[in-house]
Write an enzyme that holds these catalytic residues in place. Structure first.
Site, PDB file in Angstrom:
ATOM      1  N   HIS A 137       0.846  -1.185   0.000  1.00  0.00           N
ATOM      2  CA  HIS A 137       0.000   0.000   0.000  1.00  0.00           C
ATOM      3  C   HIS A 137       0.884   1.238   0.000  1.00  0.00           C
ATOM      4  O   HIS A 137       1.978   1.223   0.566  1.00  0.00           O
ATOM      5  CB  HIS A 137      -0.909   0.015   1.243  1.00  0.00           C
ATOM      6  CG  HIS A 137      -2.030   0.995   1.175  1.00  0.00           C
ATOM      7  ND1 HIS A 137      -1.888   2.308   1.564  1.00  0.00           N
ATOM      8  CD2 HIS A 137      -3.319   0.854   0.744  1.00  0.00           C
ATOM      9  CE1 HIS A 137      -3.038   2.934   1.380  1.00  0.00           C
ATOM     10  NE2 HIS A 137      -3.924   2.077   0.894  1.00  0.00           N
TER      11      HIS A 137
ATOM     12  N   ASP B 251      -8.053  -4.980  -0.171  1.00  0.00           N
ATOM     13  CA  ASP B 251      -8.576  -5.578  -1.396  1.00  0.00           C
ATOM     14  C   ASP B 251      -8.291  -7.072  -1.490  1.00  0.00           C
ATOM     15  O   ASP B 251      -8.898  -7.770  -2.301  1.00  0.00           O
ATOM     16  CB  ASP B 251      -7.963  -4.887  -2.625  1.00  0.00           C
ATOM     17  CG  ASP B 251      -8.286  -3.409  -2.683  1.00  0.00           C
ATOM     18  OD1 ASP B 251      -9.476  -3.075  -2.589  1.00  0.00           O
ATOM     19  OD2 ASP B 251      -7.360  -2.597  -2.803  1.00  0.00           O
TER      20      ASP B 251
END
Length: 489
Positions: free
Chosen positions: A313, A370
Site C-alpha cells: 500500500h 482488497d
C-alpha cells in the site's frame, strides 16, 4: 476546524549553492508523528518548485476526517478505530460520523435515516437513462454517466448555503447505492427494484440487487452484516487518488454531483478501486494451493505477465488494519453461509508464504483491504463487475464529507500543480512549403516543417525522413469534396 500546530521558532533551512537560504515553517498535525514542511511561499521567495511525481511526499490539504499511520497500521474515522466501528456501528452511523464529526444519538440517527430514505427515490429522467445503455455495459461506466447526470436534475445548488451543501451530501449518500443496483439490474436485463423503508441501508442494497417482482425476497442477516462491514471499511481513506480527484474538481467550484462522478471515474482504475477484481483474477490464475510456491518465485523473478495484487500500500508499511477485519469477515461469512470457495485456500497459502519470505518482508508487502474483500463478495453472490461499484457507493460517504469540509472551511484554492518541462526549446515557425518544392527538400529543411506523424522521441533524421514522406503522401492522396445534387434526392 482543528488547525495544525506550528511553532515559528521551529523551522527547516533550505540552503542553495549560491549561498541563499530559505526558512521553511515546520507544521505538525494535532495527532500523529508526521512532520510537514510548509512550502507555500517557496516559489514566491526562491523561484523554485518542488518535483514530486505521484505526490508521495506532499500534503494537499488540512482535514479532520480520517487519520492514517502507515508504519503502525492505524486507521481512524474522526478518532475512532475503523475496526471498532465495523464491530459496533451501522453504516449510517459511520456515515453521520464522517459527515458531521460526531456519532449520532438515537434521535439524530433516526432523523438522518429518515432524510436518507426520503432521498433514495431516483428521478424518472435519470431512470430513463438506463434504457440507453447496452446490455454489456460495465456497471462502472454506467455509474460515471448517471452520477454526473444528477447535476442536471439538481442544478440549483448554492455552495455558500450550508443547507444546500448538506442536502447535496445526503442526496448522494442515498442515491448512489440505488443507482449502483439499477446499473447491475440493467446490465443483466432484470427489472429495477425500489428500496424499502423497513430495511436498513445494507439490507436495502441486497434487496435491490437480488430481489425480483416474482417472489418475496428475505435478506440474509449474515449477508447484511458483511455488506455493512464492507461499506464502513471503504467509506474514507484520507487523500487517495479518487478523493484527491473530488477535491481538485471541487476546488474549481464544480457542481458536487459532477465532482463525485469524477471520483467514480478515478476509482474505476485497477490500481485503485478495481484492485479487488484484479486479486480474484490473480487467485484464479494461480488455481490451486500447490501452485502458490511457483507463483511466488515468478513474482520474485519478475516474470513477464505475473503480478502480485492485493499486497502493499502507498501509505501502510504494516498490515492494513482494514485487511485484518476483512480476513475475519471472510471466514465468518463463508462458514455461516456454508460456502466453499477454493480461492480462499489459495489466498491463505499465498499470504502465509509471502509473510515468511524475506523478499516481501524487506519490501513491507502485507495484504491490503482488497486482498480478501473479493472472496467475501463472491460468497454473497455479487458478480466481479460490481466489486468496484460497491467500493464507489461506500466511498461516496467519504467523498461528500471531504467536499463539504473543503467548501465549508474555505479551502478552495484551485488545484494547479506545475510540471517539469522536458520538451523542445522555443523555435520559430517555418513558412509552409508548396507541393512542387517537396521533392527538393533537404533533410534539414524537412525536419523543420511542422507535420503530423512526428513523435517527440524520434531523432532529427527520422523527423526529416517522415516529414518528406508525409508531404509526398499528402500530395498523392489529395481529393475533391463531392457535393451531392439535392435536386435528385
Amino acid at each position: 476546524m482543528a488547525t495544525a500546530a506550528s511553532d515559528d521558532s521551529e523551522v527547516a533551512v533550505l540552503k542553495f549553492a549560491d549561498g541563499r537560504e530559505h526558512r521553511i515553517k515546520i507544521v505538525k498535525p494535532t495527532f500523529g508523528d508526521d512532520v510537514f514542511l510548509d512550502i507555500r511561499d517557496l516559489h514566491a521567495k526562491t523561484g523554485c518548485f518542488t518535483f514530486d511525481p505521484g505526490f508521495t511526499s506532499t500534503g494537499s490539504c488540512m482535514s479532520a476526517i480520517t487519520f492514517i499511520d502507515g508504519p503502525k497500521g492505524i486507521c481512524l474515522y474522526r478518532g475512532y478505530p475503523v475496526q471498532e466501528l465495523v464491530e459496533r456501528a451501522q453504516a449510517l452511523e459511520a456515515a453521520y460520523l464522517l459527515l458531521v464529526g460526531e456519532l449520532p444519538n438515537p434521535k439524530q440517527l433516526e432523523q438522518f435515516r429518515g432524510e436518507i430514505q426520503k432521498e433514495m427515490l431516483i428521478h424518472e429522467k435519470i431512470k430513463a437513462m438506463f434504457n440507453t445503455f447496452t446490455i454489456n455495459a460495465h456497471p462502472m461506466a454506467i455509474m460515471v454517466a448517471v452520477v454526473g447526470a444528477l447535476s442536471c436534475v439538481f442544478s440549483e445548488l448554492d455552495p455558500a448555503n450550508e443547507l444546500h451543501r448538506n442536502l447535496a451530501c445526503i442526496r448522494l449518500i442515498a442515491k448512489v447505492p440505488v443507482l449502483a443496483c439499477m446499473a447491475y439490474k440493467s446490465s443483466i436485463g432484470q427489472p429495477i427494484m425500489y428500496p424499502r423503508t423497513d430495511l436498513s441501508f445494507a439490507e436495502n442494497f441486497l434487496y435491490m440487487m437480488f430481489a425480483t417482482p416474482m417472489e418475496d425476497y428475505k435478506v440474509n442477516p449474515v449477508a447484511a452484516k458483511a455488506v455493512n462491514a464492507f461499506m464502513i471499511l471503504h467509506m474514507d481513506h484520507e487523500q487517495n487518488a479518487s478523493t484527491s480527484t473530488v477535491r481538485i474538481a471541487g476546488s474549481s467550484q464544480a457542481n458536487p454531483y459532477a465532482c463525485i462522478a469524477a471520483g467514480v471515474a478515478c476509482l474505476w482504475g485497477p490500481a485503485h478501486g478495481g484492485a479487488n477484481e484484479a486479486v480474484i483474477e490473480m487467485l484464479e490464475q494461480i488455481g490451486t494451493k500447490e501452485n502458490v510456491a511457483q507463483f511466488v518465485e515468478d513474482v520474485k523473478n519478475k516474470k513477464e505477465g505475473v503480478r502480485l495484487m492485493g499486497f502493499g500500500h502507498r501509505v501502510y508499511k504494516n498490515y492494513d488494519p482494514r485487511a485484518r477485519v476483512m480476513k475475519k469477515m471472510v471466514a465468518e461469512v463463508l462458514a455461516e453461509l456454508g460456502v466453499v470457495d477454493p480461492l480462499l485456500g489459495v489466498a491463505n497459502e499465498l499470504e502465509k508464504i509471502a509473510l515468511e519470505d524475506d523478499y516481501f518482508i524487506k519490501r513491507k508487502l502485507y495484504p491490503n483491504v482488497d486482498y480478501y474483500s473479493g472472496i467475501m463478495l463472491r460468497a454473497l453472490g455479487i458478480p466481479t463487475s460490481m466489486f468496484t461499484v460497491m467500493f464507489a457507493m461506500s466511498r461516496t460517504v467519504g467523498w461528500v464529507s471531504q467536499w463539504n469540509e473543503m467548501v465549508s472551511e474555505g479551502q478552495m484554492k484551485i488545484g494547479r500543480p506545475r510540471q517539469l518541462y522536458v520538451g523542445t526549446p522555443q523555435r520559430e515557425y517555418s513558412c509552409v512549403i508548396t507541393e512542387p518544392e517537396v521533392d527538393n527538400l533537404s533533410q534539414a529543411e524537412a525536419s523543420n516543417c511542422c507535420l503530423f506523424g512526428q513523435t517527440s522521441g524520434a531523432s532529427g533524421q527520422e523527423h526529416a525522413a517522415r516529414s518528406a514522406t508525409s508531404m509526398k503522401v499528402k500530395k498523392a492522396s489529395s481529393f475533391k469534396m463531392v457535393v451531392p445534387d439535392v435536386s435528385t434526392r
